[in-house]
Design a protein around this motif. Sequence first.
Motif, PDB file in Angstrom:
ATOM      1  N   MET A  37       0.834  -1.206   0.000  1.00  0.00           N
ATOM      2  CA  MET A  37       0.000   0.000   0.000  1.00  0.00           C
ATOM      3  C   MET A  37       0.869   1.257   0.000  1.00  0.00           C
ATOM      4  N   GLY A  38       2.121   1.088  -0.439  1.00  0.00           N
ATOM      5  CA  GLY A  38       3.017   2.239  -0.500  1.00  0.00           C
ATOM      6  C   GLY A  38       3.897   2.318   0.733  1.00  0.00           C
ATOM      7  N   GLY A  39       4.611   1.252   1.018  1.00  0.00           N
ATOM      8  CA  GLY A  39       5.524   1.256   2.168  1.00  0.00           C
ATOM      9  C   GLY A  39       4.924   0.595   3.381  1.00  0.00           C
ATOM     10  N   VAL A  40       3.608   0.593   3.450  1.00  0.00           N
ATOM     11  CA  VAL A  40       2.933  -0.182   4.489  1.00  0.00           C
ATOM     12  C   VAL A  40       2.213  -1.319   3.761  1.00  0.00           C
ATOM     13  N   VAL A  41       2.169  -2.462   4.417  1.00  0.00           N
ATOM     14  CA  VAL A  41       1.612  -3.660   3.782  1.00  0.00           C
ATOM     15  C   VAL A  41       0.246  -3.955   4.385  1.00  0.00           C
ATOM     16  N   GLN A  87      -4.304   2.202  -5.123  1.00  0.00           N
ATOM     17  CA  GLN A  87      -3.989   1.243  -4.062  1.00  0.00           C
ATOM     18  C   GLN A  87      -3.322   1.980  -2.915  1.00  0.00           C
ATOM     19  N   LEU A  94      -3.484   2.995   1.452  1.00  0.00           N
ATOM     20  CA  LEU A  94      -3.982   3.014   2.823  1.00  0.00           C
ATOM     21  C   LEU A  94      -3.443   4.287   3.450  1.00  0.00           C
ATOM     22  N   ARG A 150      10.769   1.444   5.405  1.00  0.00           N
ATOM     23  CA  ARG A 150       9.583   0.882   4.755  1.00  0.00           C
ATOM     24  C   ARG A 150       9.839  -0.557   4.321  1.00  0.00           C
ATOM     25  N   VAL A 151       8.809  -1.361   4.365  1.00  0.00           N
ATOM     26  CA  VAL A 151       8.916  -2.719   3.855  1.00  0.00           C
ATOM     27  C   VAL A 151       9.041  -2.666   2.332  1.00  0.00           C
TER      28      VAL A 151
END
Lengths: 143, 143
Positions: free
Chosen positions: A43-47, B3, B5, B138-139
């Motif tokens: 989601m852009g660095g967060v999953v 996409q 969050l 970030r992941v």
Amino acid sequence: MEQRLSIVSLGVEDLAASRRFYEQGLGWKVSSTSNESIVFMDMGGVVLGLYGRDALADDANLAHSKPGGFGGFALAHNARSREDVDKVLAHAAKAGAKILKPAEDVFWGGYSGYFADPDGHPWEVAWNPFFPLSDDGRVELPA
Amino acid sequence: MEQRLSIVSLGVEDLAASRRFYEQGLGWKVSSTSNESIVFMDMGGVVLGLYGRDALADDANLAHSKPGGFGGFALAHNARSREDVDKVLAHAAKAGAKILKPAEDVFWGGYSGYFADPDGHPWEVAWNPFFPLSDDGRVELPA
């Protein structure tokens, strides 16, 4: 402790149905690291993760709980404009989401509505003129 | 639908106590956009919000529910190493968090434990060798 949120995991009752909603319904890309028991979306660095509800409770050493009610949290998707809020809610409804609250002007000065995913997890769709979005869509929160 | 969050909002019973846990306990920075009824923290493009539990349910048009049980979700803070998992859990415990599960080797190949925030919201602290972190934390989820 670094200030970081890496993953938000949603407990789901039917992983295939939930994956279908997010992947085919909302149109989001699913990571190749997903498998038959877990789904990951960037989601852009967060999953965002989808995982069996009882399995997630077990993982956290918490007692199982009944799905469906308010779980004490909400997710938000901030849109780029008022018009986009309406479009996104219509898109989600077409994908099978239940509209919890049609979009309306809200007291804090934005425009917002809510849909629920197949497990009832609430997603706010909001236009917030005080939280600008970067080109890549991240909230640029004032320090 | 992009996409994205943007915000994860946690419903809390005592906003001042919850803010104290995250701000003074964990040591996280709170945004100046916060006020006496809501708290925002920048988690790197995604925002973590704290808001009254009943007010959050009202906002989503959902019936109030009792706090304390498993709400169908979990948050995760991915650490940079196995050792960091132990350090972060110890830090959270010192800040008053309840340790739900001490860190242990887990079946998927990582090392993970859980703590609960003052409202019982579960945070996993994990070292996941398959989800590398960028320099800014970030992941970097494989596509």
